[in-house]
Design a protein around this motif. Sequence first.
Motif, PDB file in Angstrom:
ATOM      1  N   LEU A  10      52.009  33.305  45.256  1.00 28.75           N
ATOM      2  CA  LEU A  10      52.193  32.430  44.102  1.00 28.75           C
ATOM      3  C   LEU A  10      53.309  32.940  43.187  1.00 28.75           C
ATOM      4  N   ALA A  11      53.366  34.245  42.965  1.00 26.55           N
ATOM      5  CA  ALA A  11      54.417  34.816  42.123  1.00 26.55           C
ATOM      6  C   ALA A  11      55.793  34.684  42.792  1.00 26.55           C
ATOM      7  N   ALA A  12      55.848  34.919  44.098  1.00 29.05           N
ATOM      8  CA  ALA A  12      57.116  34.781  44.821  1.00 29.05           C
ATOM      9  C   ALA A  12      57.604  33.341  44.771  1.00 29.05           C
ATOM     10  N   ALA A  13      56.696  32.397  45.023  1.00 22.92           N
ATOM     11  CA  ALA A  13      57.072  30.984  44.973  1.00 22.92           C
ATOM     12  C   ALA A  13      57.497  30.603  43.556  1.00 22.92           C
ATOM     13  N   GLY A  14      56.805  31.115  42.537  1.00 22.83           N
ATOM     14  CA  GLY A  14      57.167  30.838  41.143  1.00 22.83           C
ATOM     15  C   GLY A  14      58.543  31.372  40.806  1.00 22.83           C
ATOM     16  N   PHE A  15      58.833  32.592  41.239  1.00 21.38           N
ATOM     17  CA  PHE A  15      60.152  33.170  40.995  1.00 21.38           C
ATOM     18  C   PHE A  15      61.241  32.360  41.685  1.00 21.38           C
ATOM     19  N   LEU A  16      61.020  32.030  42.952  1.00 23.51           N
ATOM     20  CA  LEU A  16      62.008  31.249  43.701  1.00 23.51           C
ATOM     21  C   LEU A  16      62.172  29.854  43.111  1.00 23.51           C
ATOM     22  N   TYR A  17      61.102  29.287  42.592  1.00 23.49           N
ATOM     23  CA  TYR A  17      61.169  27.974  41.938  1.00 23.49           C
ATOM     24  C   TYR A  17      62.063  28.047  40.708  1.00 23.49           C
ATOM     25  N   LEU A  18      61.896  29.106  39.930  1.00 22.12           N
ATOM     26  CA  LEU A  18      62.753  29.305  38.757  1.00 22.12           C
ATOM     27  C   LEU A  18      64.212  29.460  39.186  1.00 22.12           C
ATOM     28  N   VAL A  19      64.447  30.213  40.235  1.00 20.18           N
ATOM     29  CA  VAL A  19      65.813  30.416  40.734  1.00 20.18           C
ATOM     30  C   VAL A  19      66.444  29.081  41.138  1.00 20.18           C
ATOM     31  N   ILE A  20      65.709  28.268  41.897  1.00 18.43           N
ATOM     32  CA  ILE A  20      66.291  27.009  42.369  1.00 18.43           C
ATOM     33  C   ILE A  20      66.469  26.030  41.223  1.00 18.43           C
TER      34      ILE A  20
END
Length: 167
Positions: A10-20
């Motif tokens: 969930l944290a990895a997906a959240g970080f990548l979501y912020l990046v995109i």
Amino acid sequence: MDWVQSLPLLAAAGFLYLVILLRAGGTYALGRGARKAADRGRVAALLERPRVRGATDLVNRWGAPVVALSFLTVGFQTAANAAAGLTGMPLRRYLPALAIGGLAWAIIYATVGLVVVLGWLELFWRSPWAAVAVLALVAVIVALLVLRRRWGRRSPRRSDDPVARTR
């Protein structure tokens, strides 16, 4: 890369979501700025590049769904987001497309995408030649698919063509 993989999913997906969101949103903003500056000479040539022109036409035709689906492609997302800005797609249509497409991208990249990248890096450390061969194979497959698609777009001979009627 390792630190993103070490995060909970969930944290990895959240970080990548912020990046995109930042990357694609920034590309959209640059497109909007370029649109305003387009009549000033140099930028006009950039706007006429085939890839940008094609993405602009698609966004004009299909709008937000193209932007959302562009996140499932490689290499087209930047052109689609820039085209959304260049064509002046309203934020009320762009932001939901960015949110949906970006979320799909983040989830895919946080799960399958990182595994593929890390697997290739592991292969590279064990056998650089094998890793290069895998990249070359992927490049050949992509090139063949692109060529096949382009060849498939050629229109069939017209029936009123005298040469076609004799064959």
